[in-house]
Design a protein around this motif. Sequence first.
Motif, PDB file in Angstrom:
ATOM      1  N   SER A 152      27.122  54.910  19.728  1.00  0.00           N
ATOM      2  CA  SER A 152      26.826  54.947  21.108  1.00  0.00           C
ATOM      3  C   SER A 152      25.435  54.643  21.543  1.00  0.00           C
ATOM      4  CB  SER A 152      27.126  56.319  21.915  1.00  0.00           C
ATOM      5  OG  SER A 152      26.153  57.140  21.171  1.00  0.00           O
ATOM      6  N   VAL A 153      25.276  54.460  22.838  1.00  0.00           N
ATOM      7  CA  VAL A 153      23.826  53.985  23.111  1.00  0.00           C
ATOM      8  C   VAL A 153      22.654  54.987  22.745  1.00  0.00           C
ATOM      9  CG1 VAL A 153      23.919  54.614  25.495  1.00  0.00           C
ATOM     10  CG2 VAL A 153      22.396  52.846  25.254  1.00  0.00           C
ATOM     11  N   GLY A 154      23.135  56.172  22.631  1.00  0.00           N
ATOM     12  CA  GLY A 154      22.304  57.350  22.271  1.00  0.00           C
ATOM     13  C   GLY A 154      22.229  57.420  20.850  1.00  0.00           C
ATOM     14  N   GLU A 155      23.270  57.557  20.125  1.00  0.00           N
ATOM     15  CA  GLU A 155      23.550  57.700  18.588  1.00  0.00           C
ATOM     16  C   GLU A 155      23.748  56.470  17.955  1.00  0.00           C
ATOM     17  OE1 GLU A 155      26.120  60.976  17.435  1.00  0.00           O
ATOM     18  OE2 GLU A 155      25.298  62.246  19.014  1.00  0.00           O
ATOM     19  N   ASN A 156      22.359  55.644  17.934  1.00  0.00           N
ATOM     20  CA  ASN A 156      22.283  54.371  17.581  1.00  0.00           C
ATOM     21  C   ASN A 156      21.597  54.114  16.331  1.00  0.00           C
ATOM     22  OD1 ASN A 156      19.660  54.752  18.539  1.00  0.00           O
ATOM     23  ND2 ASN A 156      19.833  53.223  20.158  1.00  0.00           N
ATOM     24  N   SER A 157      21.476  54.933  15.484  1.00  0.00           N
ATOM     25  CA  SER A 157      21.291  54.776  14.060  1.00  0.00           C
ATOM     26  C   SER A 157      19.870  54.556  13.692  1.00  0.00           C
ATOM     27  CB  SER A 157      22.349  53.671  13.582  1.00  0.00           C
ATOM     28  OG  SER A 157      23.514  53.966  13.552  1.00  0.00           O
ATOM     29  N   VAL A 158      19.114  53.798  14.337  1.00  0.00           N
ATOM     30  CA  VAL A 158      17.792  53.435  14.195  1.00  0.00           C
ATOM     31  C   VAL A 158      16.791  53.325  15.422  1.00  0.00           C
ATOM     32  CG1 VAL A 158      18.042  51.915  11.729  1.00  0.00           C
ATOM     33  CG2 VAL A 158      18.573  50.976  14.148  1.00  0.00           C
ATOM     34  N   HIS A 159      15.570  53.160  14.856  1.00  0.00           N
ATOM     35  CA  HIS A 159      14.458  53.251  15.887  1.00  0.00           C
ATOM     36  C   HIS A 159      13.584  52.370  15.068  1.00  0.00           C
ATOM     37  CE1 HIS A 159      10.766  53.875  18.309  1.00  0.00           C
ATOM     38  NE2 HIS A 159      10.157  53.923  17.097  1.00  0.00           N
ATOM     39  N   GLY A 160      12.930  51.402  16.162  1.00  0.00           N
ATOM     40  CA  GLY A 160      11.705  50.347  15.477  1.00  0.00           C
ATOM     41  C   GLY A 160      10.818  50.447  16.434  1.00  0.00           C
ATOM     42  N   SER A 161       9.312  50.621  16.031  1.00  0.00           N
ATOM     43  CA  SER A 161       8.372  50.266  17.196  1.00  0.00           C
ATOM     44  C   SER A 161       8.409  48.721  17.765  1.00  0.00           C
ATOM     45  CB  SER A 161       6.860  50.078  16.338  1.00  0.00           C
ATOM     46  OG  SER A 161       7.042  51.305  15.376  1.00  0.00           O
ATOM     47  N   ASP A 162       7.883  48.970  19.211  1.00  0.00           N
ATOM     48  CA  ASP A 162       8.269  47.767  20.000  1.00  0.00           C
ATOM     49  C   ASP A 162       6.917  46.961  20.173  1.00  0.00           C
ATOM     50  OD1 ASP A 162       7.059  49.396  21.756  1.00  0.00           O
ATOM     51  OD2 ASP A 162       8.677  49.601  23.169  1.00  0.00           O
ATOM     52  N   SER A 163       5.887  47.408  19.740  1.00  0.00           N
ATOM     53  CA  SER A 163       4.643  46.443  19.924  1.00  0.00           C
ATOM     54  C   SER A 163       3.625  46.997  18.775  1.00  0.00           C
ATOM     55  CB  SER A 163       3.991  46.977  21.374  1.00  0.00           C
ATOM     56  OG  SER A 163       3.590  48.378  21.269  1.00  0.00           O
ATOM     57  N   PRO A 164       2.545  46.339  18.561  1.00  0.00           N
ATOM     58  CA  PRO A 164       1.654  46.590  17.478  1.00  0.00           C
ATOM     59  C   PRO A 164       0.827  47.892  18.060  1.00  0.00           C
ATOM     60  CG  PRO A 164       1.215  44.252  18.168  1.00  0.00           C
ATOM     61  CD  PRO A 164       2.390  44.832  19.212  1.00  0.00           C
ATOM     62  N   GLU A 165       0.609  48.021  19.131  1.00  0.00           N
ATOM     63  CA  GLU A 165       0.077  49.429  19.583  1.00  0.00           C
ATOM     64  C   GLU A 165       0.864  50.724  19.192  1.00  0.00           C
ATOM     65  OE1 GLU A 165       0.304  46.794  21.681  1.00  0.00           O
ATOM     66  OE2 GLU A 165      -1.652  45.887  21.358  1.00  0.00           O
ATOM     67  N   ALA A 166       2.294  50.369  19.649  1.00  0.00           N
ATOM     68  CA  ALA A 166       3.261  51.417  19.180  1.00  0.00           C
ATOM     69  C   ALA A 166       3.249  51.598  18.013  1.00  0.00           C
ATOM     70  CB  ALA A 166       4.668  51.369  20.078  1.00  0.00           C
ATOM     71  N   ALA A 167       3.282  50.540  17.133  1.00  0.00           N
ATOM     72  CA  ALA A 167       3.417  50.710  15.632  1.00  0.00           C
ATOM     73  C   ALA A 167       2.478  51.427  14.893  1.00  0.00           C
ATOM     74  CB  ALA A 167       3.494  49.302  15.000  1.00  0.00           C
ATOM     75  N   ALA A 168       1.060  51.153  15.309  1.00  0.00           N
ATOM     76  CA  ALA A 168      -0.129  51.614  14.862  1.00  0.00           C
ATOM     77  C   ALA A 168       0.069  53.313  15.067  1.00  0.00           C
ATOM     78  CB  ALA A 168      -1.388  51.280  15.398  1.00  0.00           C
ATOM     79  N   GLU A 169       0.450  53.627  16.192  1.00  0.00           N
ATOM     80  CA  GLU A 169       0.419  55.062  16.833  1.00  0.00           C
ATOM     81  C   GLU A 169       1.704  55.870  16.218  1.00  0.00           C
ATOM     82  OE1 GLU A 169       1.141  57.139  21.167  1.00  0.00           O
ATOM     83  OE2 GLU A 169       0.091  55.362  21.241  1.00  0.00           O
ATOM     84  N   GLU A 170       2.654  55.249  16.045  1.00  0.00           N
ATOM     85  CA  GLU A 170       3.860  55.896  15.642  1.00  0.00           C
ATOM     86  C   GLU A 170       3.682  55.954  13.971  1.00  0.00           C
ATOM     87  OE1 GLU A 170       6.904  54.154  18.936  1.00  0.00           O
ATOM     88  OE2 GLU A 170       7.291  53.650  16.810  1.00  0.00           O
ATOM     89  N   ILE A 171       3.148  55.073  13.361  1.00  0.00           N
ATOM     90  CA  ILE A 171       2.793  55.248  11.722  1.00  0.00           C
ATOM     91  C   ILE A 171       1.789  56.376  11.521  1.00  0.00           C
ATOM     92  CG2 ILE A 171       1.656  54.296   9.790  1.00  0.00           C
ATOM     93  CD1 ILE A 171       2.967  51.308  10.820  1.00  0.00           C
ATOM     94  N   ALA A 172       1.032  56.456  12.302  1.00  0.00           N
ATOM     95  CA  ALA A 172      -0.222  57.453  12.123  1.00  0.00           C
ATOM     96  C   ALA A 172       0.594  58.827  12.555  1.00  0.00           C
ATOM     97  CB  ALA A 172      -1.221  57.256  13.110  1.00  0.00           C
ATOM     98  N   TYR A 173       1.588  59.033  13.426  1.00  0.00           N
ATOM     99  CA  TYR A 173       2.299  60.359  13.731  1.00  0.00           C
ATOM    100  C   TYR A 173       3.015  60.774  12.557  1.00  0.00           C
ATOM    101  CZ  TYR A 173       5.150  63.593  16.660  1.00  0.00           C
ATOM    102  OH  TYR A 173       5.470  64.663  17.121  1.00  0.00           O
ATOM    103  N   PHE A 174       3.345  59.969  11.773  1.00  0.00           N
ATOM    104  CA  PHE A 174       4.383  60.395  10.630  1.00  0.00           C
ATOM    105  C   PHE A 174       3.531  60.408   9.074  1.00  0.00           C
ATOM    106  CE2 PHE A 174       7.771  59.394  13.640  1.00  0.00           C
ATOM    107  CZ  PHE A 174       8.365  60.982  13.774  1.00  0.00           C
ATOM    108  N   PHE A 175       2.586  59.517   9.240  1.00  0.00           N
ATOM    109  CA  PHE A 175       2.126  59.321   7.950  1.00  0.00           C
ATOM    110  C   PHE A 175       0.719  59.349   7.768  1.00  0.00           C
ATOM    111  CE2 PHE A 175       6.254  57.195   7.719  1.00  0.00           C
ATOM    112  CZ  PHE A 175       6.826  57.355   6.605  1.00  0.00           C
ATOM    113  N   SER A 176       0.211  59.951   6.657  1.00  0.00           N
ATOM    114  CA  SER A 176      -1.442  60.170   6.386  1.00  0.00           C
ATOM    115  C   SER A 176      -1.837  58.707   5.615  1.00  0.00           C
ATOM    116  CB  SER A 176      -1.762  61.248   5.649  1.00  0.00           C
ATOM    117  OG  SER A 176      -1.579  61.142   4.193  1.00  0.00           O
TER     118      SER A 176
END
Length: 137
Positions: free
Chosen positions: A108-132
């Motif tokens: 469904s639109v909610g249970e849609n199996s995957v997430h992916g960052s949508d910009s370079p800024e988001a990618a940097a922030e999201e990687i740092a949120y989960f990984f050291s």
Amino acid sequence: IERTLSIIKPDATARNLTGKINAKFEEAGLRIVAQKRILLTVGQAGTFYAVHKERPFFGELTEFMASGPVVVQVLEGEGAIMKNREVMGATNPADAAPGTIRAEFAQSVGENSVHGSDSPEAAAEEIAYFFSGLELV
Ligand code: ATP
Ligand code: MG
């Protein structure tokens, strides 16, 4: 070479689809350079999806993301952010192109199996949120 943050969401881990989804990334030329399976709290999911906190589906989204284990991962490749979003397909599986992860696996639109960052800024922030830094080679 670019990196992006990917999440295999609880609907997909529940159906044992991690390997099939990872195969889609690898076939598209994305390399999985970090990966772990974790269980988020509703609060942690809310911090991660804070940009959506005023949206009507925020409560549903954060409870879903905390409803079971997720696999968080860093994907690397040329143009990895856009390439990953192509492989994922549209947010709503009804609109997702054939062969994409969401077309094949999302429920469904909610249970849609995957997430992916949508910009370079988001990618940097999201990687740092989960990984050291130590987890990223
Ligand atoms: P993601 O950020 O998870 O990669 P996306 O960028 O395609 O997905 P967003 O608009 O950022 O989509 O929405 C974030 C997530 O919120 C979606 O992936 C989906 O799980 C959920 N969502 C979006 N719209 C709705 C909706 N109308 N109803 C329920 N859940 C929704
Ligand atoms: Mg998004």
